[in-house]
Design a protein around this motif. Structure first.
Motif, PDB file in Angstrom:
ATOM      1  N   PHE A  85       0.859  -1.183   0.000  1.00 42.26           N
ATOM      2  CA  PHE A  85       0.000   0.000   0.000  1.00 42.26           C
ATOM      3  C   PHE A  85       0.899   1.237   0.000  1.00 42.26           C
ATOM      4  N   TYR A  86       0.675   2.117  -0.924  1.00 44.44           N
ATOM      5  CA  TYR A  86       1.511   3.328  -1.021  1.00 44.44           C
ATOM      6  C   TYR A  86       0.779   4.483  -0.331  1.00 44.44           C
ATOM      7  N   LEU A  87       0.990   4.576   0.993  1.00 47.27           N
ATOM      8  CA  LEU A  87       0.239   5.553   1.793  1.00 47.27           C
ATOM      9  C   LEU A  87       0.531   6.992   1.372  1.00 47.27           C
ATOM     10  N   SER A  88       1.796   7.263   0.992  1.00 52.58           N
ATOM     11  CA  SER A  88       2.122   8.637   0.575  1.00 52.58           C
ATOM     12  C   SER A  88       1.344   9.008  -0.687  1.00 52.58           C
ATOM     13  N   GLN A  89       1.159   8.045  -1.569  1.00 52.98           N
ATOM     14  CA  GLN A  89       0.391   8.311  -2.796  1.00 52.98           C
ATOM     15  C   GLN A  89      -1.092   8.512  -2.483  1.00 52.98           C
ATOM     16  N   ILE A  90      -1.609   7.710  -1.540  1.00 48.08           N
ATOM     17  CA  ILE A  90      -3.022   7.854  -1.161  1.00 48.08           C
ATOM     18  C   ILE A  90      -3.236   9.250  -0.559  1.00 48.08           C
ATOM     19  N   TRP A  91      -2.329   9.676   0.295  1.00 47.25           N
ATOM     20  CA  TRP A  91      -2.434  10.994   0.931  1.00 47.25           C
ATOM     21  C   TRP A  91      -2.381  12.105  -0.124  1.00 47.25           C
TER      22      TRP A  91
ATOM     23  N   PRO B 150      -4.348   4.068  -5.320  1.00 49.34           N
ATOM     24  CA  PRO B 150      -4.417   5.287  -4.481  1.00 49.34           C
ATOM     25  C   PRO B 150      -5.507   6.260  -4.942  1.00 49.34           C
ATOM     26  N   ARG B 151      -5.713   6.369  -6.243  1.00 50.35           N
ATOM     27  CA  ARG B 151      -6.744   7.281  -6.749  1.00 50.35           C
ATOM     28  C   ARG B 151      -8.134   6.760  -6.407  1.00 50.35           C
ATOM     29  N   VAL B 152      -8.329   5.458  -6.557  1.00 51.48           N
ATOM     30  CA  VAL B 152      -9.640   4.870  -6.257  1.00 51.48           C
ATOM     31  C   VAL B 152      -9.940   4.992  -4.760  1.00 51.48           C
ATOM     32  N   ILE B 153      -8.959   4.664  -3.934  1.00 52.44           N
ATOM     33  CA  ILE B 153      -9.172   4.749  -2.474  1.00 52.44           C
ATOM     34  C   ILE B 153      -9.452   6.193  -2.071  1.00 52.44           C
ATOM     35  N   ALA B 154      -8.630   7.124  -2.566  1.00 51.31           N
ATOM     36  CA  ALA B 154      -8.797   8.535  -2.179  1.00 51.31           C
ATOM     37  C   ALA B 154     -10.161   9.073  -2.615  1.00 51.31           C
ATOM     38  N   ALA B 155     -10.568   8.768  -3.844  1.00 48.59           N
ATOM     39  CA  ALA B 155     -11.847   9.305  -4.335  1.00 48.59           C
ATOM     40  C   ALA B 155     -13.022   8.679  -3.580  1.00 48.59           C
ATOM     41  N   THR B 156     -12.941   7.383  -3.302  1.00 49.56           N
ATOM     42  CA  THR B 156     -14.051   6.706  -2.620  1.00 49.56           C
ATOM     43  C   THR B 156     -14.202   7.209  -1.183  1.00 49.56           C
ATOM     44  N   LEU B 157     -13.078   7.549  -0.545  1.00 50.19           N
ATOM     45  CA  LEU B 157     -13.153   8.052   0.835  1.00 50.19           C
ATOM     46  C   LEU B 157     -13.446   9.550   0.890  1.00 50.19           C
ATOM     47  N   CYS B 158     -12.934  10.293  -0.066  1.00 48.45           N
ATOM     48  CA  CYS B 158     -13.047  11.764   0.004  1.00 48.45           C
ATOM     49  C   CYS B 158     -14.412  12.277  -0.442  1.00 48.45           C
ATOM     50  N   LEU B 159     -15.028  11.607  -1.400  1.00 51.43           N
ATOM     51  CA  LEU B 159     -16.297  12.166  -1.894  1.00 51.43           C
ATOM     52  C   LEU B 159     -17.373  12.218  -0.802  1.00 51.43           C
ATOM     53  N   PRO B 160     -17.522  11.187   0.053  1.00 49.68           N
ATOM     54  CA  PRO B 160     -18.497  11.336   1.153  1.00 49.68           C
ATOM     55  C   PRO B 160     -18.177  12.536   2.056  1.00 49.68           C
TER      56      PRO B 160
ATOM     57  N   PHE C 253     -20.066   7.143  -6.251  1.00 47.46           N
ATOM     58  CA  PHE C 253     -19.661   8.094  -7.301  1.00 47.46           C
ATOM     59  C   PHE C 253     -18.147   8.311  -7.280  1.00 47.46           C
ATOM     60  N   GLY C 254     -17.573   8.347  -6.093  1.00 49.74           N
ATOM     61  CA  GLY C 254     -16.114   8.519  -5.981  1.00 49.74           C
ATOM     62  C   GLY C 254     -15.393   7.374  -6.670  1.00 49.74           C
ATOM     63  N   PHE C 255     -15.880   6.155  -6.429  1.00 47.53           N
ATOM     64  CA  PHE C 255     -15.265   4.990  -7.081  1.00 47.53           C
ATOM     65  C   PHE C 255     -15.375   5.114  -8.599  1.00 47.53           C
ATOM     66  N   ILE C 256     -16.581   5.484  -9.064  1.00 52.27           N
ATOM     67  CA  ILE C 256     -16.805   5.597 -10.521  1.00 52.27           C
ATOM     68  C   ILE C 256     -15.856   6.635 -11.127  1.00 52.27           C
ATOM     69  N   ILE C 257     -15.780   7.792 -10.489  1.00 48.97           N
ATOM     70  CA  ILE C 257     -14.956   8.893 -11.021  1.00 48.97           C
ATOM     71  C   ILE C 257     -13.494   8.456 -11.186  1.00 48.97           C
ATOM     72  N   ALA C 258     -12.947   7.831 -10.144  1.00 46.60           N
ATOM     73  CA  ALA C 258     -11.530   7.436 -10.198  1.00 46.60           C
ATOM     74  C   ALA C 258     -11.322   6.255 -11.143  1.00 46.60           C
ATOM     75  N   ALA C 259     -12.212   5.265 -11.069  1.00 44.21           N
ATOM     76  CA  ALA C 259     -12.019   4.058 -11.888  1.00 44.21           C
ATOM     77  C   ALA C 259     -12.164   4.384 -13.376  1.00 44.21           C
ATOM     78  N   VAL C 260     -13.156   5.212 -13.716  1.00 45.71           N
ATOM     79  CA  VAL C 260     -13.356   5.553 -15.133  1.00 45.71           C
ATOM     80  C   VAL C 260     -12.180   6.392 -15.641  1.00 45.71           C
ATOM     81  N   GLY C 261     -11.755   7.373 -14.857  1.00 50.09           N
ATOM     82  CA  GLY C 261     -10.620   8.207 -15.267  1.00 50.09           C
ATOM     83  C   GLY C 261      -9.369   7.367 -15.467  1.00 50.09           C
TER      84      GLY C 261
END
Lengths: 256, 253
Positions: free
Chosen positions: A37-43, A144-154, A206-214
């Motif tokens: 897990f690349y925590l610095s990238q997720i952050w 990292p993009r999928v995790i960040a978007a899924t957690l941040c959008l809520p 929606f966060g998952f969709i945004i990151a996964a599609v991009g």
């Protein structure tokens, strides 16, 4: 080629693309739950996707809340229901407009950005280079993009809910002669946990969709600058359509 | 002695065109092989197949005796640690500084602490004549030659046993190109690695090769010591070395 052949070809191409995206999304989910897990990238992505989206989400929410209050007041006046402005504003914002509008704004800002960034990395062989450096691009770039978007959008939607309700409050108290204390009391009395939870479930999806599609569009882009531009456009269109479709599905499932 | 790289019967079709058609070659440890050939004959596809970026339709790839295509993800990541690759355009990561690019493998694959990774990156940068002052710059702030040096430093930081060079001198002026060639020869000798390069540039090929192989229509059609390339007795090689439009190879224009 006959029209039937054209329809058949387009249908097959759409199904093929849907299948490819489903496989990509499955691989992305697997990468989110398996080390390293690349925590610095997720952050870093959380800052890009969440923190830097606050202004656009906040501005959208305040104007939508304000316009909603005005419309409900005018519409409600037709059957003497003007006093329901706070109730309907909070319901509309938390259940529907907060998550959907935040999702659509991020489809433009974030999904296109991910597609363009990863698309450029693809056409300049940076993704290939990552593979030769013993680093899995799915774990380093996509997860990292999928995790960040899924957690941040809520979290963004919670902010949008609060600011949207405040937009309605400002218009109602300044232009429509509502009493501020009563407006706030009615808002809190009417809104239920279930309303907020529905909005947050939608936001995570929606966060998952945004990151996964991009990421899908960027990862699979080809053909230089033209291909990167196409990837960014496709990411916005596909994210927006999937957000609206999944919005209906989640609402229908939740209501049942 | 086990070959460092063995490609056997590689086949690959792209857009209904057979790019590789039973390509076979091997490279011994410590030797430098340069593959020459025109545009679109399959040079890049050969390298991409060898390092796992592209999967061939048929054939086998063995790296240091291991069947690379049969390995699982973990096995591949282990095998890739034996490989370094210098990409044609450098392929440096735009979002990272030069030292982070050079130390990428240490930071993200080997979990080396940042301080130690930076020290090792600067040490390798010195080896490729890239001053430590450049360590904190972004790739976009460097010239093409500097970017190539940084990419070379990134390729060799893990002391790989096998290094690939994809058109190492493309886009560089002759003096910078010659300096990069010197660096490649020096680094390969110092590490004792096997090297596989692809290039159009005959000056580069003559300088860095122990052996030269020519690829045409997806196959190796000639291979021999670098000193023999001017007297190969092969009409295709002669035409390519002369850089002439007249001969059995039809120019694609």
């Amino acid at each position: 080629m006959t029209p039937f052949q054209q329809i058949g070809r387009a249908t097959l191409a759409t199904l093929r693309e849907a299948g490819r995206f489903a496989l990509f999304a499955g691989r992305a989910v697997a990468a989110c739950f398996s080390p390293p897990f690349y925590l610095s990238q997720i952050w870093r992505q959380a800052l890009q996707i969440g923190y830097f989206s606050l202004p656009v989400v906040g501005l959208t929410a305040v104007f939508i809340g304000a316009a909603l209050a005005l419309n409900i007041f005018v519409g409600g006046a037709r059957f003497n229901a003007e006093s329901f402005v706070p109730n309907i504003v909070v319901l509309g914002i938390t259940r529907e407009l907060g998550p959907v509008l935040a999702g659509l704004m991020l489809a433009g800002r974030v999904s296109a950005g991910i597609a363009a960034e990863m698309g450029t990395m693809r056409v300049t062989e940076q993704i290939d280079a990552m593979t030769t450096l013993s680093t899995d691009p799915f774990r380093f770039l996509v997860a990292p993009r999928v995790i960040a978007a899924t957690l941040c959008l809520p979290l963004l939607v919670i902010v949008a809910d609060i600011i949207g309700v405040m937009g309605g409050y400002l218009v109602a108290t300044r232009s429509l002669d509502f009493n501020g204390a009563i407006y706030i009391r009615n808002t809190f009395n009417f809104v239920e946990n279930a309303d907020v939870i529905l909005g947050l479930i939608k936001a995570a999806a929606f966060g998952f969709i945004i990151a996964a599609v991009g990421a899908y569009q960027g990862y699979n882009s080809s053909g230089g600058a033209l291909g990167v531009g196409r990837a960014a456009t496709n990411a916005v269109v596909a994210s927006a359509v999937l957000i609206l479709a999944s919005n209906y599905l989640i609402t229908a499932l939740y209501v049942e | 002695m086990t070959a460092m790289l063995e490609l056997a019967g590689l086949e690959k079709t792209l857009n209904r065109r057979k790019v590789l058609d039973g390509l076979t070659l091997d490279v011994a440890p410590g030797k430098s092989l340069v593959i020459i050939g025109g545009s679109g004959v399959g040079k890049s596809v050969t390298i991409k197949s060898a390092i796992g970026i592209m999967r061939p339709d048929a054939g086998s790839v063995r790296i240091d005796g291991e069947d690379f295509l049969a390995l699982d993800r973990v096995g591949r990541e282990r095998a890739v640690r034996k490989i370094g690759m210098l990409f044609q355009g450098g392929a440096l990561f735009d979002s990272l500084t030069i030292w982070e690019n050079v130390a990428f493998r240490l930071l993200y694959a080997d979990s080396v602490p940042r301080k130690e990774a930076r020290e090792r990156a600067v040490e390798v940068m010195r080896k490729v004549r890239l001053a430590p002052d450049f360590a904190n710059l972004r790739p976009v702030e460097l010239s093409g030659g500097m970017q190539k040096r940084a990419a070379l430093a990134r390729a060799i930081i893990g002391a790989p046993k096998l290094i690939f060079f994809d058109e190492p001198t493309t886009g560089l002026d002759p003096i910078t190109a010659d300096a990069i060639n010197d660096l490649i020869v020096e680094m390969v000798k110092e590490l004792g690695s096997a090297a596989v390069s692809i290039t159009h540039d005959m000056a580069s090929a003559r300088k860095i090769a122990d052996e030269i192989a020519m690829i045409y229509q997806g196959k190796i059609i000639w291979r021999g010591p670098a000193r023999d390339v001017d007297a190969s007795g092969n009409a295709y090689v002669d035409q390519f070395v002369r850089g002439s439009a007249d001969g059995p190879i039809q120019a694609v224009v």
